[in-house]
Design an enzyme around this catalytic site. Structure first.
Site, PDB file in Angstrom:
ATOM      1  N   ARG A   1      39.862  33.175  33.889  1.00  0.00           N
ATOM      2  CA  ARG A   1      41.070  33.996  33.804  1.00  0.00           C
ATOM      3  C   ARG A   1      42.284  33.113  34.127  1.00  0.00           C
ATOM      4  O   ARG A   1      42.523  32.757  35.269  1.00  0.00           O
ATOM      5  CB  ARG A   1      40.981  35.157  34.789  1.00  0.00           C
ATOM      6  CG  ARG A   1      42.100  36.188  34.684  1.00  0.00           C
ATOM      7  CD  ARG A   1      41.807  37.333  35.649  1.00  0.00           C
ATOM      8  NE  ARG A   1      42.734  38.440  35.477  1.00  0.00           N
ATOM      9  CZ  ARG A   1      43.889  38.564  36.119  1.00  0.00           C
ATOM     10  NH1 ARG A   1      44.272  37.640  36.994  1.00  0.00           N
ATOM     11  NH2 ARG A   1      44.664  39.616  35.911  1.00  0.00           N
TER      12      ARG A   1
ATOM     13  N   SER B   1      37.725  46.553  30.839  1.00  0.00           N
ATOM     14  CA  SER B   1      37.991  47.121  32.155  1.00  0.00           C
ATOM     15  C   SER B   1      38.185  48.627  32.040  1.00  0.00           C
ATOM     16  O   SER B   1      38.869  49.107  31.137  1.00  0.00           O
ATOM     17  CB  SER B   1      39.251  46.507  32.766  1.00  0.00           C
ATOM     18  OG  SER B   1      39.083  45.126  32.989  1.00  0.00           O
TER      19      SER B   1
ATOM     20  N   LYS C   1      44.625  42.985  42.011  1.00  0.00           N
ATOM     21  CA  LYS C   1      45.126  44.038  41.131  1.00  0.00           C
ATOM     22  C   LYS C   1      46.221  44.822  41.851  1.00  0.00           C
ATOM     23  O   LYS C   1      46.063  45.993  42.183  1.00  0.00           O
ATOM     24  CB  LYS C   1      43.984  44.972  40.713  1.00  0.00           C
ATOM     25  CG  LYS C   1      42.968  44.348  39.778  1.00  0.00           C
ATOM     26  CD  LYS C   1      43.580  44.033  38.421  1.00  0.00           C
ATOM     27  CE  LYS C   1      42.563  43.431  37.472  1.00  0.00           C
ATOM     28  NZ  LYS C   1      43.168  43.092  36.148  1.00  0.00           N
TER      29      LYS C   1
END
Length: 215
Positions: free
Chosen positions: A39, A108, A135
């Site tokens: 990522r 997700s 997040k």
């Protein structure tokens, strides 16, 4: 030879991370990580490609899968096994067109409706189960969504979000047989030991279920 989907079905521990040294990668892969998602949200394409080459080599050496975050356009070019997208990223159908039928597409999910609407994905992430700084601004969904996914998800799911050694057993007890982690490994003093503890927590719950089913 096993297909990617067969290997996915056997997978239990999923690491999501940015660029990491080879030593770290080999340590966690040896200790039980089955998939790694690279990522690099704000990196240039050239940097993603270079880093992916290292990650791909490490994953291949351990029989693990490499997933690229939110870049279906690069997945094939870097030799990744698949791509992962979020609810606000490229949609699953477009990602599938980009990567083809043989590579994996992960999605997700954060609500029961999203779990139910994950058609076309090969696996889903369910979370964030607990609050996590990875997040920011997204509220924790708690174990209730894990329980929902355990009974309703049509594809393999990974519980994700704030999961570590201290709470992995409760997540497994809610029905998760697969977990995805970030900080639990990237910020660990001994990531290999943590990876082993996480896989053990999942294995313990598998054994409990097998025992109950046999009685």
């Amino acid at each position: 030879m096993d297909t990617r989907r067969q290997r996915l079905n056997r997978s239990r521990l999923y690491l999501v991370c940015d660029a990491r040294p080879d030593q770290f990668l080999h340590a966690v892969l040896t200790a039980g990580v089955d998939l790694i998602q690279l990522r690099m949200k704000n990196a240039a394409d050239e940097e993603i490609v270079r880093t992916s080459e290292r990650f791909r080599a490490a994953c291949a050496a351990h029989g693990a899968l490499l997933i690229l975050n939110d870049r279906p356009d690069l997945a094939a070019a870097v030799g990744a096994d698949g791509v992962h997208v979020g609810q606000d990223d490229t949609d699953v159908a477009a990602a599938r067109r980009a990567v083809g039928p043989d590579r994996l597409v992960g999605l997700s999910t954060h609500t029961p409706t999203q779990v139910d609407a994950a058609a076309g994905a090969d696996y889903i992430g369910v979370g964030p189960v607990f609050e996590t700084p990875t997040k920011p601004g997204r509220p924790a969904v708690g174990l209730e969504l894990v329980r929902y996914a355990a009974t309703r998800a049509q594809v393999p799911f990974f519980a994700i979000g704030g999961i570590g050694v201290d709470n992995a057993a409760s997540v497994a007890g809610a029905g998760a047989r697969r977990v995805a982690v970030v900080r639990a490994l990237t910020q660990a003093g001994d990531p290999a030991t943590v990876a082993k503890c996480l896989t053990q927590a999942l294995a313990n719950e598998d054994r409990k279920e097998t025992y109950v089913g046999a009685t």
